[in-house]
Scaffold this active site. Structure first.
Site, PDB file in Angstrom:
ATOM      1  N   GLY A  10       0.836  -1.209   0.000  1.00 35.26           N
ATOM      2  CA  GLY A  10       0.000   0.000   0.000  1.00 35.26           C
ATOM      3  C   GLY A  10       0.855   1.238   0.000  1.00 35.26           C
ATOM      4  O   GLY A  10       2.052   1.175  -0.299  1.00 35.26           O
ATOM      5  N   ASN A  11       0.287   2.362   0.303  1.00 32.39           N
ATOM      6  CA  ASN A  11       1.065   3.592   0.404  1.00 32.39           C
ATOM      7  C   ASN A  11       0.420   4.535   1.420  1.00 32.39           C
ATOM      8  O   ASN A  11      -0.630   4.238   1.968  1.00 32.39           O
ATOM      9  CB  ASN A  11       1.214   4.258  -0.975  1.00 32.39           C
ATOM     10  CG  ASN A  11      -0.137   4.599  -1.576  1.00 32.39           C
ATOM     11  OD1 ASN A  11      -0.868   5.414  -1.046  1.00 32.39           O
ATOM     12  ND2 ASN A  11      -0.469   3.946  -2.690  1.00 32.39           N
TER      13      ASN A  11
END
Ligand code: CTP
Length: 402
Positions: free
Chosen positions: A212-213
């Site tokens: 993810g980020n």
């Protein structure tokens, strides 16, 4: 959240039997998210008490040009009251007050406030049927509407006199609904459909882990709120985010992975007028997500990744009349790279964030953008809050689509 949310509403109450409904009207306005202040005529206090209206509005009620306390007389500033308001509602509006409003008479605080108000004014007549039909009342209605005031027509039914006919003030919920619809119908993006992708995506490695980020989704959510406040219907396709978006004009599609975001975006794209890709979609995902939790058996491990589908580019491929706006996060040759992206993805505009700018990017409340049109016009902006940036972006879009 409704279109009245955050609006400052000044309610003028005059001396008709329908004044007893003012209490419900204040409640309905507060429920819709408005801040309410009340100004009453002296005579209306016979029908509803200032205490009731101040308690419900959570604000002091004004009725006199002076405020008396034990030692001092203080002036009530009708100009300030009039200028404070985003909109003014006179409800109930008696024949007497309407006639005075139509003729510029200013012999009480409510009338002086009306004359000082620069905001939209609504009035909801309430009177007996013969008074309602009298040519002088009709003249007041017409004159006030010619000033740009909006009439909320009375309804028919049993009147306080026992007569049956037109003259009953509209019900409080109907007044609120009427005003909401009226505001909406006058908003610049009324009837437009806007698709916005926002937030990160999570690409599963196994049932408990993901790629993810740090995107919070804030910029996209601010864009959604701005579009809705301009009257547009918004489909917000939101990746995993802590932000809870509630607005009557925003439909939130909660998604997790890039593929889910892709599917949701494609399901609404055809009907939309504007699509904005503000999401930070993961660029790569594991070729195969493990069905069970991966055990830490080895000293090293590698995960084979494959590119995710580029949602924005796929929309650019199929777009017809839609205005398509992308975001670009660059660290070098920013404008040049953003223009390349704009062309490659067949966009109408691109919003450039440079990571070199302090206060721009992920997890901040602020952003510093440069807006680039497909005709090559480059507009840099100052560092602003994301709420203000959303306003700037829609000001730009409005010049392109209206
Ligand atoms: N975008 C998308 N789907 C993807 C990847 C990106 O819709 N799978 C959109 C983003 O929402 C954004 C724009 O494309 O509007 C960003 O383009 P991208 O090519 O990913 O550029 P950057 O993220 O800026 O970075 P890079 O230079 O690494 O490509």
């Amino acid at each position: 959240m409704s279109i009245l949310s955050g609006k400052k509403v000044l309610l003028g109450v005059t001396a008709g039997i329908a004044a007893y409904k003012s209490a419900s009207l204040v409640r309905a306005l507060i429920k819709a998210g408005a801040s309410v202040r009340v100004v009453m005529t002296e005579a209306s206090k016979e029908f509803v008490t200032p205490l009731t209206l101040s308690t419900l509005s959570r604000n002091e009620v004004h009725s006199s040009f002076t405020l008396e306390d034990d030692d001092n007389a203080m002036w009530t500033n009708h100009v300030e009251l009039g200028l404070w308001a985003d909109l003014m509602i006179v409800a109930p509006a008696t024949a007497n007050t309407l006639s005075k409003m139509a003729n510029g008479t200013s012999d009480n605080l409510l009338l002086a406030t009306y004359l000082s108000a620069k905001c939209p004014v609504y009035f909801a007549p309430a009177m007996d049927l013969d008074m309602y039909k009298h040519p002088s009342s009709e003249e007041s209605f017409e004159k006030l509407q010619s000033f740009g005031n909006v009439m909320i027509p009375a309804t028919s039914g049993e009147l306080a006199s026992g007569l049956v006919g037109k003259g009953r003030m509209a019900e409080p919920e109907d007044i609120v609904h009427f005003i909401q619809e009226d505001i909406l119908s006058k908003l610049p993006l009324k009837g437009k459909k806007i698709l916005i992708t926002a937030g990160p995506t999570y690409e599963a490695i196994d049932p408990v882990r993901f790629i993810g980020n740090h995107s919070s989704g804030k910029m996209g959510c601010e864009l959604a709120y701005r579009a809705a406040s301009l009257g547009a219907e918004v489909d917000l396709i939101l990746g995993p985010s802590n932000i809870k978006v509630t607005h009557s004009l925003i439909t939130v599609h909660n998604v997790v992975s890039g593929q889910e975001m892709y599917d949701a975006a494609h399901s609404v794209f055809e009907q939309c007028d504007v699509a904005i890709a503000a999401a930070a979609v993961a660029d790569y995902k594991p070729v195969n997500a493990a069905p069970e939790k991966i055990k830490k058996n080895d000293a090293t491990m590698s995960i084979e990744l494959v590119k995710t589908k580029d949602i924005l580019a796929s929309l650019g491929n199929i777009k017809k009349e839609q205005y398509l706006l992308g975001f670009a996060l660059e660290t070098e040759n920013e404008v040049e790279n953003a223009i390349k992206k704009l062309k490659k993805k067949n966009l109408d505009g691109i919003v450039l964030n440079s990571l070199k700018d302090k206060g721009a990017g992920f997890k901040t409340k602020t952003n510093k953008i440069t807006f680039i049109d497909k005709d090559g016009t480059v507009t840099p902006y100052e560092l602003k809050t994301k709420t203000e940036v959303a306003v700037d972006i829609f000001d730009k879009i409005a010049t392109k689509i209206l």
